[in-house]
Design a protein around this motif. Structure first.
Motif, PDB file in Angstrom:
ATOM      1  N   ARG A   8      -7.286   1.002   7.665  1.00 47.13           N
ATOM      2  CA  ARG A   8      -6.372   0.729   6.558  1.00 47.13           C
ATOM      3  C   ARG A   8      -6.835   1.502   5.320  1.00 47.13           C
ATOM      4  NH1 ARG A   8      -6.423  -3.906   4.678  1.00 47.13           N
ATOM      5  NH2 ARG A   8      -4.199  -4.405   4.448  1.00 47.13           N
ATOM      6  N   VAL A   9      -5.915   2.250   4.714  1.00 48.33           N
ATOM      7  CA  VAL A   9      -6.296   3.199   3.671  1.00 48.33           C
ATOM      8  C   VAL A   9      -5.478   2.978   2.393  1.00 48.33           C
ATOM      9  CG1 VAL A   9      -6.436   5.652   3.052  1.00 48.33           C
ATOM     10  CG2 VAL A   9      -6.956   4.923   5.387  1.00 48.33           C
ATOM     11  N   LEU A  10      -6.160   3.087   1.260  1.00 50.35           N
ATOM     12  CA  LEU A  10      -5.535   3.133  -0.057  1.00 50.35           C
ATOM     13  C   LEU A  10      -5.575   4.576  -0.545  1.00 50.35           C
ATOM     14  CD1 LEU A  10      -4.688   2.137  -2.968  1.00 50.35           C
ATOM     15  CD2 LEU A  10      -7.134   1.718  -3.355  1.00 50.35           C
ATOM     16  N   VAL A  11      -4.455   5.082  -1.057  1.00 48.00           N
ATOM     17  CA  VAL A  11      -4.380   6.437  -1.592  1.00 48.00           C
ATOM     18  C   VAL A  11      -4.119   6.351  -3.090  1.00 48.00           C
ATOM     19  CG1 VAL A  11      -3.170   8.647  -1.547  1.00 48.00           C
ATOM     20  CG2 VAL A  11      -3.512   7.369   0.582  1.00 48.00           C
ATOM     21  N   ALA A  20       2.238  11.799  -1.601  1.00 51.10           N
ATOM     22  CA  ALA A  20       3.132  11.968  -0.457  1.00 51.10           C
ATOM     23  C   ALA A  20       2.520  12.906   0.578  1.00 51.10           C
ATOM     24  CB  ALA A  20       4.489  12.506  -0.922  1.00 51.10           C
ATOM     25  N   GLY A  21       1.865  13.961   0.110  1.00 56.97           N
ATOM     26  CA  GLY A  21       1.230  14.898   1.024  1.00 56.97           C
ATOM     27  C   GLY A  21       0.076  14.271   1.792  1.00 56.97           C
ATOM     28  N   VAL A  22      -0.739  13.505   1.078  1.00 51.63           N
ATOM     29  CA  VAL A  22      -1.865  12.827   1.732  1.00 51.63           C
ATOM     30  C   VAL A  22      -1.340  11.829   2.754  1.00 51.63           C
ATOM     31  CG1 VAL A  22      -3.780  11.228   1.365  1.00 51.63           C
ATOM     32  CG2 VAL A  22      -3.449  13.153  -0.189  1.00 51.63           C
ATOM     33  N   ARG A  23      -0.310  11.077   2.361  1.00 49.64           N
ATOM     34  CA  ARG A  23       0.272  10.099   3.273  1.00 49.64           C
ATOM     35  C   ARG A  23       0.802  10.780   4.532  1.00 49.64           C
ATOM     36  NH1 ARG A  23       3.472   7.980  -0.135  1.00 49.64           N
ATOM     37  NH2 ARG A  23       5.391   9.041   0.520  1.00 49.64           N
ATOM     38  N   ALA A  24       1.420  11.956   4.375  1.00 46.01           N
ATOM     39  CA  ALA A  24       1.952  12.681   5.525  1.00 46.01           C
ATOM     40  C   ALA A  24       0.835  13.154   6.453  1.00 46.01           C
ATOM     41  CB  ALA A  24       2.784  13.870   5.049  1.00 46.01           C
ATOM     42  N   VAL A  25      -0.259  13.631   5.861  1.00 36.40           N
ATOM     43  CA  VAL A  25      -1.399  14.062   6.675  1.00 36.40           C
ATOM     44  C   VAL A  25      -1.961  12.885   7.474  1.00 36.40           C
ATOM     45  CG1 VAL A  25      -3.788  14.868   6.587  1.00 36.40           C
ATOM     46  CG2 VAL A  25      -2.045  16.005   5.201  1.00 36.40           C
ATOM     47  N   LEU A  26      -2.157  11.754   6.801  1.00 35.38           N
ATOM     48  CA  LEU A  26      -2.726  10.590   7.481  1.00 35.38           C
ATOM     49  C   LEU A  26      -1.781  10.026   8.538  1.00 35.38           C
ATOM     50  CD1 LEU A  26      -4.394   8.737   4.467  1.00 35.38           C
ATOM     51  CD2 LEU A  26      -5.428  10.341   6.084  1.00 35.38           C
ATOM     52  N   ALA A  27      -0.479  10.182   8.313  1.00 36.01           N
ATOM     53  CA  ALA A  27       0.507   9.678   9.272  1.00 36.01           C
ATOM     54  C   ALA A  27       0.438  10.415  10.607  1.00 36.01           C
ATOM     55  CB  ALA A  27       1.911   9.793   8.686  1.00 36.01           C
ATOM     56  N   SER A  28      -0.209  11.587  10.623  1.00 35.06           N
ATOM     57  CA  SER A  28      -0.355  12.335  11.873  1.00 35.06           C
ATOM     58  C   SER A  28      -1.296  11.641  12.845  1.00 35.06           C
ATOM     59  CB  SER A  28      -0.867  13.752  11.583  1.00 35.06           C
ATOM     60  OG  SER A  28      -2.214  13.721  11.102  1.00 35.06           O
ATOM     61  N   THR A  31      -3.767   5.892  14.324  1.00 32.35           N
ATOM     62  CA  THR A  31      -4.754   4.835  14.094  1.00 32.35           C
ATOM     63  C   THR A  31      -5.088   4.674  12.616  1.00 32.35           C
ATOM     64  OG1 THR A  31      -6.684   6.290  14.366  1.00 32.35           O
ATOM     65  CG2 THR A  31      -5.763   5.290  16.358  1.00 32.35           C
ATOM     66  N   ILE A  32      -4.362   5.391  11.742  1.00 26.21           N
ATOM     67  CA  ILE A  32      -4.558   5.269  10.298  1.00 26.21           C
ATOM     68  C   ILE A  32      -3.278   4.721   9.669  1.00 26.21           C
ATOM     69  CG2 ILE A  32      -4.964   6.493   8.132  1.00 26.21           C
ATOM     70  CD1 ILE A  32      -6.628   8.526   9.660  1.00 26.21           C
ATOM     71  N   GLU A  33      -3.414   3.715   8.811  1.00 25.17           N
ATOM     72  CA  GLU A  33      -2.259   3.133   8.119  1.00 25.17           C
ATOM     73  C   GLU A  33      -2.509   3.129   6.612  1.00 25.17           C
ATOM     74  OE1 GLU A  33       0.121  -1.143   7.699  1.00 25.17           O
ATOM     75  OE2 GLU A  33      -1.695  -0.984   8.934  1.00 25.17           O
ATOM     76  N   VAL A  34      -1.616   3.732   5.849  1.00 24.11           N
ATOM     77  CA  VAL A  34      -1.691   3.673   4.391  1.00 24.11           C
ATOM     78  C   VAL A  34      -1.095   2.342   3.950  1.00 24.11           C
ATOM     79  CG1 VAL A  34      -0.951   4.696   2.211  1.00 24.11           C
ATOM     80  CG2 VAL A  34      -1.574   6.179   4.128  1.00 24.11           C
ATOM     81  N   ALA A  56     -10.790   3.808   0.637  1.00 16.31           N
ATOM     82  CA  ALA A  56     -10.008   4.159  -0.550  1.00 16.31           C
ATOM     83  C   ALA A  56     -10.176   5.644  -0.825  1.00 16.31           C
ATOM     84  CB  ALA A  56     -10.468   3.345  -1.754  1.00 16.31           C
ATOM     85  N   LEU A  57      -9.075   6.400  -0.808  1.00 17.14           N
ATOM     86  CA  LEU A  57      -9.084   7.823  -1.141  1.00 17.14           C
ATOM     87  C   LEU A  57      -8.727   7.946  -2.616  1.00 17.14           C
ATOM     88  CD1 LEU A  57      -7.140   9.375   1.884  1.00 17.14           C
ATOM     89  CD2 LEU A  57      -9.601   9.371   1.517  1.00 17.14           C
ATOM     90  N   LEU A  58      -9.622   8.520  -3.411  1.00 18.64           N
ATOM     91  CA  LEU A  58      -9.471   8.504  -4.863  1.00 18.64           C
ATOM     92  C   LEU A  58      -9.538   9.905  -5.453  1.00 18.64           C
ATOM     93  CD1 LEU A  58     -12.026   5.608  -5.406  1.00 18.64           C
ATOM     94  CD2 LEU A  58      -9.538   5.359  -5.428  1.00 18.64           C
ATOM     95  N   ASP A  59      -8.501  10.277  -6.210  1.00 16.83           N
ATOM     96  CA  ASP A  59      -8.546  11.523  -6.961  1.00 16.83           C
ATOM     97  C   ASP A  59      -9.519  11.352  -8.132  1.00 16.83           C
ATOM     98  OD1 ASP A  59      -7.831  14.109  -7.819  1.00 16.83           O
ATOM     99  OD2 ASP A  59      -6.367  13.281  -9.206  1.00 16.83           O
ATOM    100  N   VAL A  60     -10.172  12.423  -8.554  1.00 20.43           N
ATOM    101  CA  VAL A  60     -11.112  12.325  -9.667  1.00 20.43           C
ATOM    102  C   VAL A  60     -10.386  12.123 -10.984  1.00 20.43           C
ATOM    103  CG1 VAL A  60     -12.817  13.567 -11.047  1.00 20.43           C
ATOM    104  CG2 VAL A  60     -12.962  13.633  -8.558  1.00 20.43           C
ATOM    105  N   GLN A  61      -9.450  12.998 -11.294  1.00 24.13           N
ATOM    106  CA  GLN A  61      -8.803  12.968 -12.603  1.00 24.13           C
ATOM    107  C   GLN A  61      -7.559  12.092 -12.574  1.00 24.13           C
ATOM    108  OE1 GLN A  61      -8.260  17.050 -13.935  1.00 24.13           O
ATOM    109  NE2 GLN A  61     -10.254  16.969 -14.915  1.00 24.13           N
TER     110      GLN A  61
END
Length: 220
Positions: A8-11, A20-28, A31-34, A56-61
């Motif tokens: 289970r992932v937080l973006v 949206a791009g990260v979600r699309a990559v993970l959707a491939s 076994t990964i759910e955003v 948790a996937l976190l952008d820096v800025q």
């Protein structure tokens, strides 16, 4: 591997298009759910508290609270959630802050999308993950920090034979469970060895310990 367990992932990123791009990559990966998204650091912390993701996937800025501070807060509040810093920037000070605040991974947005999927699984399993270009900078920084009198080899010589075995596997990116299976130990025993290794090496986290193990030749 996480097997059939869903990770289970937080973006968190302030740009909707990037999320949206990260979600699309993970959707491939089935076994990964955003489970949640956030557009700023403060919202990321609240979303993590509400959904308790594995990663948790976190952008820096990000506004309100940057990704590094948000990650530190998430690690403090939710020890079961692992954090991965996802950024376009590979600045040494960001890398240093990320590792010091307990991040388990650091992935550059310019990386191959497969790296992101690999990173999510690796940190969910208790391992560490650094994009290759980030790993090179960490190695260079550790060389400067350790210096000749306290080389990686000298530090690793403080470990017992069993601890060196554990560190060698940790440096290859194996999780505690995988190390336990390789060395025929229960996971709790592996955790005890890892804790002792961190203390003896003066490493802040698994990432720094893994790099020291690599520098000392334990992966060869």
């Amino acid at each position: 591997m996480t097997g059939d367990r869903t990770v289970r992932v937080l973006v968190a990123d302030d740009e909707p298009l990037v999320r949206a791009g990260v979600r699309a990559v993970l959707a491939s990966d089935p076994t990964i759910e955003v489970v949640a998204e956030a557009g700023d650091g403060r919202s990321a912390v609240e979303a993590a508290r509400r959904h308790r993701p594995d990663v948790a996937l976190l952008d820096v800025q990000m506004p309100e609270l940057d990704g590094l501070d948000a990650g530190a807060e998430i690690v403090r509040l939710l020890p079961g959630t692992r954090t991965v810093v996802l950024t376009t920037f590979g600045a040494d000070d960001n890398i240093r802050r990320a590792l010091a605040t307990g991040a388990s991974g650091f992935v550059l947005k310019a990386s191959d999308p497969r790296e992101l999927v690999t990173a999510v699984h690796a940190v969910a399993e208790g391992a560490a993950f650094l994009s290759p270009r980030v790993a090179e900078r960490v190695v260079a920084q550790l060389r400067r920090d350790v210096g000749a009198p306290r080389s990686a080899t000298v530090l690793v010589d403080r470990l017992t034979d069993r601890e060196r075995e554990v560190l060698g596997l940790l440096s290859r990116g194996l999780s505690n469970a995988e190390i336990g299976r390789r060395l025929f130990m229960v996971e709790g025993t592996v955790k005890g060895h890892v804790s002792s290794i961190l203390v003896k090496l003066g490493a802040a986290n698994r990432v720094q310990a893994a790099i020291l193990g690599y520098e000392a030749g334990l992966t060869r």
